[in-house]
Design a protein around this motif. Structure first.
Motif, PDB file in Angstrom:
ATOM      1  N   TYR A 240      -8.126  69.421  40.434  1.00 54.46           N
ATOM      2  CA  TYR A 240      -6.777  69.762  40.869  1.00 54.46           C
ATOM      3  C   TYR A 240      -6.520  69.025  42.172  1.00 54.46           C
ATOM      4  O   TYR A 240      -7.382  68.988  43.055  1.00 54.46           O
ATOM      5  CB  TYR A 240      -6.680  71.268  41.112  1.00 54.46           C
ATOM      6  CG  TYR A 240      -5.400  71.743  41.768  1.00 54.46           C
ATOM      7  CD1 TYR A 240      -4.205  71.771  41.045  1.00 54.46           C
ATOM      8  CD2 TYR A 240      -5.382  72.161  43.099  1.00 54.46           C
ATOM      9  CE1 TYR A 240      -3.023  72.211  41.642  1.00 54.46           C
ATOM     10  CE2 TYR A 240      -4.207  72.609  43.694  1.00 54.46           C
ATOM     11  CZ  TYR A 240      -3.028  72.626  42.969  1.00 54.46           C
ATOM     12  OH  TYR A 240      -1.868  73.056  43.556  1.00 54.46           O
ATOM     13  N   THR A 241      -5.343  68.430  42.312  1.00 53.72           N
ATOM     14  CA  THR A 241      -4.990  67.790  43.579  1.00 53.72           C
ATOM     15  C   THR A 241      -3.957  68.649  44.292  1.00 53.72           C
ATOM     16  O   THR A 241      -2.883  68.918  43.747  1.00 53.72           O
ATOM     17  CB  THR A 241      -4.433  66.374  43.337  1.00 53.72           C
ATOM     18  OG1 THR A 241      -5.436  65.623  42.648  1.00 53.72           O
ATOM     19  CG2 THR A 241      -4.119  65.688  44.650  1.00 53.72           C
ATOM     20  N   ASP A 242      -4.307  69.111  45.478  1.00 52.23           N
ATOM     21  CA  ASP A 242      -3.414  70.052  46.166  1.00 52.23           C
ATOM     22  C   ASP A 242      -2.266  69.312  46.870  1.00 52.23           C
ATOM     23  O   ASP A 242      -2.170  68.083  46.836  1.00 52.23           O
ATOM     24  CB  ASP A 242      -4.202  70.968  47.110  1.00 52.23           C
ATOM     25  CG  ASP A 242      -4.704  70.245  48.349  1.00 52.23           C
ATOM     26  OD1 ASP A 242      -4.278  69.085  48.613  1.00 52.23           O
ATOM     27  OD2 ASP A 242      -5.527  70.833  49.075  1.00 52.23           O
ATOM     28  N   LYS A 243      -1.397  70.079  47.521  1.00 49.05           N
ATOM     29  CA  LYS A 243      -0.184  69.492  48.095  1.00 49.05           C
ATOM     30  C   LYS A 243      -0.473  68.524  49.238  1.00 49.05           C
ATOM     31  O   LYS A 243       0.371  67.730  49.629  1.00 49.05           O
ATOM     32  CB  LYS A 243       0.760  70.608  48.564  1.00 49.05           C
ATOM     33  CG  LYS A 243       0.156  71.527  49.605  1.00 49.05           C
ATOM     34  CD  LYS A 243       1.069  72.716  49.870  1.00 49.05           C
ATOM     35  CE  LYS A 243       0.340  73.733  50.742  1.00 49.05           C
ATOM     36  NZ  LYS A 243       1.046  74.993  50.866  1.00 49.05           N
ATOM     37  N   TYR A 244      -1.681  68.595  49.783  1.00 44.86           N
ATOM     38  CA  TYR A 244      -2.058  67.632  50.829  1.00 44.86           C
ATOM     39  C   TYR A 244      -2.748  66.406  50.252  1.00 44.86           C
ATOM     40  O   TYR A 244      -3.237  65.548  50.984  1.00 44.86           O
ATOM     41  CB  TYR A 244      -2.976  68.301  51.853  1.00 44.86           C
ATOM     42  CG  TYR A 244      -2.389  69.560  52.460  1.00 44.86           C
ATOM     43  CD1 TYR A 244      -1.281  69.476  53.314  1.00 44.86           C
ATOM     44  CD2 TYR A 244      -2.914  70.808  52.165  1.00 44.86           C
ATOM     45  CE1 TYR A 244      -0.719  70.625  53.860  1.00 44.86           C
ATOM     46  CE2 TYR A 244      -2.358  71.959  52.707  1.00 44.86           C
ATOM     47  CZ  TYR A 244      -1.257  71.862  53.546  1.00 44.86           C
ATOM     48  OH  TYR A 244      -0.698  72.988  54.089  1.00 44.86           O
ATOM     49  N   GLY A 245      -2.847  66.369  48.929  1.00 44.57           N
ATOM     50  CA  GLY A 245      -3.483  65.214  48.300  1.00 44.57           C
ATOM     51  C   GLY A 245      -4.992  65.325  48.175  1.00 44.57           C
ATOM     52  O   GLY A 245      -5.659  64.363  47.798  1.00 44.57           O
ATOM     53  N   ASN A 246      -5.547  66.509  48.461  1.00 51.25           N
ATOM     54  CA  ASN A 246      -7.001  66.692  48.308  1.00 51.25           C
ATOM     55  C   ASN A 246      -7.349  67.013  46.868  1.00 51.25           C
ATOM     56  O   ASN A 246      -6.836  67.981  46.309  1.00 51.25           O
ATOM     57  CB  ASN A 246      -7.494  67.839  49.194  1.00 51.25           C
ATOM     58  CG  ASN A 246      -7.213  67.571  50.658  1.00 51.25           C
ATOM     59  OD1 ASN A 246      -7.430  66.459  51.146  1.00 51.25           O
ATOM     60  ND2 ASN A 246      -6.700  68.577  51.361  1.00 51.25           N
ATOM     61  N   LYS A 247      -8.235  66.223  46.311  1.00 50.38           N
ATOM     62  CA  LYS A 247      -8.667  66.439  44.929  1.00 50.38           C
ATOM     63  C   LYS A 247      -9.875  67.372  44.915  1.00 50.38           C
ATOM     64  O   LYS A 247     -10.904  67.079  45.514  1.00 50.38           O
ATOM     65  CB  LYS A 247      -9.023  65.078  44.313  1.00 50.38           C
ATOM     66  CG  LYS A 247      -9.201  65.112  42.813  1.00 50.38           C
ATOM     67  CD  LYS A 247      -9.387  63.697  42.259  1.00 50.38           C
ATOM     68  CE  LYS A 247      -9.792  63.750  40.808  1.00 50.38           C
ATOM     69  NZ  LYS A 247     -10.040  62.387  40.266  1.00 50.38           N
ATOM     70  N   LYS A 248      -9.724  68.508  44.256  1.00 50.62           N
ATOM     71  CA  LYS A 248     -10.778  69.531  44.261  1.00 50.62           C
ATOM     72  C   LYS A 248     -11.206  69.848  42.841  1.00 50.62           C
ATOM     73  O   LYS A 248     -10.374  70.014  41.952  1.00 50.62           O
ATOM     74  CB  LYS A 248     -10.243  70.828  44.874  1.00 50.62           C
ATOM     75  CG  LYS A 248      -9.760  70.693  46.317  1.00 50.62           C
ATOM     76  CD  LYS A 248      -9.002  71.958  46.696  1.00 50.62           C
ATOM     77  CE  LYS A 248      -8.526  71.898  48.144  1.00 50.62           C
ATOM     78  NZ  LYS A 248      -7.623  73.027  48.456  1.00 50.62           N
ATOM     79  N   ALA A 249     -12.513  69.997  42.647  1.00 52.52           N
ATOM     80  CA  ALA A 249     -13.005  70.388  41.322  1.00 52.52           C
ATOM     81  C   ALA A 249     -12.518  71.789  41.001  1.00 52.52           C
ATOM     82  O   ALA A 249     -12.534  72.676  41.861  1.00 52.52           O
ATOM     83  CB  ALA A 249     -14.524  70.351  41.293  1.00 52.52           C
ATOM     84  N   LEU A 250     -12.099  72.009  39.754  1.00 54.81           N
ATOM     85  CA  LEU A 250     -11.778  73.377  39.340  1.00 54.81           C
ATOM     86  C   LEU A 250     -13.048  74.213  39.469  1.00 54.81           C
ATOM     87  O   LEU A 250     -14.135  73.775  39.098  1.00 54.81           O
ATOM     88  CB  LEU A 250     -11.246  73.400  37.904  1.00 54.81           C
ATOM     89  CG  LEU A 250      -9.950  72.611  37.689  1.00 54.81           C
ATOM     90  CD1 LEU A 250      -9.384  72.887  36.293  1.00 54.81           C
ATOM     91  CD2 LEU A 250      -8.917  72.922  38.760  1.00 54.81           C
ATOM     92  N   GLY A 251     -12.891  75.401  40.006  1.00 56.83           N
ATOM     93  CA  GLY A 251     -14.051  76.251  40.275  1.00 56.83           C
ATOM     94  C   GLY A 251     -14.433  76.246  41.745  1.00 56.83           C
ATOM     95  O   GLY A 251     -15.211  77.079  42.194  1.00 56.83           O
TER      96      GLY A 251
END
Lengths: 381, 381
Positions: free
Chosen positions: A164-175
């Motif tokens: 998931y890429t959050d509103k700041y552009g950080n790509k985070k693994a689901l979980g």
């Protein structure tokens, strides 16, 4: 009936039996052994997860989460109705009331905009399900949760290796986003151990107690680290640990994750590209991956206009020896929960219940089989 | 520290990896697969058990039993204090109050004559633990249970392949006597799958619901038998099923049960014969097998006169690279339950907590190792 092309087929990546044999030779095949630790560390590192604990199933990981947030009778848990029974049962076992949210119009994940209005003083947690491994809008969900001080437990059963890429552009693994998250390694998932699961604990307040709950309510882990001089009964808990035989199998799978994912994505794209025109013409919906999400190719599904269309396609595929399946009967309409549900209509959940169909999706599905599936579907309607 | 002679060492009988490979090739490694059914049928037939359901652990089997007898907050469950935490936790998770019974003077099993006086209107079940695989006096227990209409759930974790002869001379396998029974296949048991367990349902009123609880609260089993036309959420439940990988491993072990049991009994007898004189001289107790029971050689233990003697022997063995272990801290004195316990003293339970020592006991223990253990013990006191 025996299908030439089943819906799913587990496969060996090659090292599973060697690792199981090694586990036995090393003298420890109960839980929390060498391969359990290796799996947990691999995933913590690769996906930026907090503490990982393997479990015997995703169901068990959800039950651990319910115990850890201390669900009490009357507490309310918000979750989609279009999900597997275990998402709900894990909390019902602790006495919770389930407050079901409808699915989105454009995909089966829960409608994030409907959560806010369901929050009450009794709400203990929100459990978003990343359906088909496609992320919910986690910014929206975390904001509602933070504003009301409730926990978020990601049901990431289908979501290994998805982001998931959050509103700041950080790509985070689901979980890695909610306070906790749960994964499944059931044979129908991308990475498998027959039955199996994992709890991810991102909120560090739960880490110490999680180990105790996991080890049958004892402080055994603490004992083996030399932190206490004997171990005993200190809490409720269960035997949530899988055998190291299961972890050894899982480790072999994890080592091959890129190869597995590449092939699954090929299959997924093949379905998507070749069915696009037909689907558009017949107003049949294909999976949508929003911009903030990645696709882990866990599932390829079609959403028909009605149950009759779906039945037509199931039967056409069946004639060719191909098994396609649907799943999830809206939980709010289940025999067990219908009378406990608050009566709200959840039309999209019912829509997916009646109209969604999953196509065969597994590593060893051949290109010929894929072509036959596509040809059969596009001819049938 | 690394021990030359560990306390336990799991072993492969030879077919485990072949069967696992076969399970994968057959296309199903989730729960309730081919090997699960084979294990269940083998044990039903061999031991005269009612319906058998494999579980991920004995803990999980106990939790299923607690759900099936419908334990509610405030219900009382009678069990020994000298047992593993899971015997109690499975019922505590459903809100039960545990009423602990003291152990017998002549062996660690619970004192059957103390049960009657602990029965109240709230008593829901008695949970006898067949310690070391040696039967409790089941006639006595079943009589009390029948008189007061309470359930008996045999905790047969250590009791595979062990028997009880009732007052009419009928020889019955442990696990076939109570309304339900639970087994463990943890790596420290006679027959293993790393982690693993089984619920036996002898009282047929529980059979149908057991399958539902086992399958996550769904009527999936019924669906696959064609009894209902779709399956859904009908009850509470969990994912109690082990992977068929585990069942395949277990099946290989079960096929070799006679070979395994013969060797374990040899080891047990070797300890017993060679320690008898020394034990008698020092008033140290060895395991007693009452006339109504058989010996499945699950465990060989010594009961010393005091904790100092035990520590002396542990240290003497440790010097020779041999690991001996004690276990079970009286549950009524545990950090978790001390304040919940009704305050009765349970002196024999505390005695075994302080004075019982288990000697290495596993299939591949060599005669030389046994001789060294015996020599070291008899020299140390």
């Amino acid at each position: 009936m025996n299908y030439k092309t089943p819906f799913n087929k587990p496969h060996l990546t090659g090292s599973e039996l060697d690792y199981i044999s090694d586990a036995v030779t090393s003298g420890k095949i109960s839980g929390n052994g060498k391969y359990t630790v290796m799996c947990q560390e691999l995933m913590q590192k690769k996906y930026g997860f907090g503490k990982c604990l393997l479990t015997t199933s995703c169901t068990d990981a959800l039950e651990m989460a319910a115990i850890l947030i201390d669900v009490k009778p009357g507490d309310e848990i918000i979750m989609p109705s279009y999900t597997f029974v275990s998402t709900a049962n894990a909390f019902v076992l602790r006495g919770a009331k389930i407050v079901f949210v409808d699915s989105r119009k454009d995909r089966p994940g829960m409608d994030e905009d409907l959560i806010q209005q369901l929050i009450t003083k009794k709400t203990k947690a929100i459990v978003p399900v990343h359906y088909a491994g496609v992320s919910c809008d986690m910014d929206k969900i975390m904001e509602v949760a933070d504003a009301h001080n409730v926990f978020v437990i990601e049901d990431a059963a289908q979501a290994i290796d998805s982001y998931y890429t959050d509103k700041y552009g950080n790509k985070k693994a689901l979980g890695s986003i909610g306070h906790m998250a749960t994964f499944s390694f059931h044979e129908t998932k991308n990475i498998i151990s027959g039955e199996g699961g994992m709890l991810v604990i991102n909120d560090s307040q739960f880490k110490e107690r999680a180990e105790i709950i996991w080890e049958k309510g004892t402080n055994r882990s603490s004992f083996f680290r030399g932190e206490v001089d004997k171990y005993g009964w200190v809490d409720i808990g269960s035997s949530f640990l899988p055998s190291d035989i299961i972890a050894a199998f899982l480790y072999a799978q994890l080592e091959s994750i890129e190869k597995i994912q590449n092939r699954r994505i090929e299959i997924w794209k093949s379905y998507s590209i070749n069915l696009r025109e037909w689907a558009s013409k017949n107003r049949i919906a294909l999976p949508i991956v929003p911009e903030f999400a990645t696709n882990n190719a866990h599932m390829f599904y079609l959403v028909f206009n009605n149950i009759e269309e779906r039945t037509t396609v199931i039967n056409a595929l069946k004639k060719e020896g191909i098994l396609s399946v649907f799943h999830y009967l809206s939980l709010h309409k289940s025999p067990f929960y219908e009378l406990k549900h608050d009566g709200r209509e959840l039309p999209m959940s019912d829509h997916y219940t009646n109209c969604l169909l999953r196509l065969p999706m597994f590593y060893n599905l051949s290109d010929n089989e894929i072509q036959l599936i596509i040809k059969t579907i596009t001819k049938s309607i």
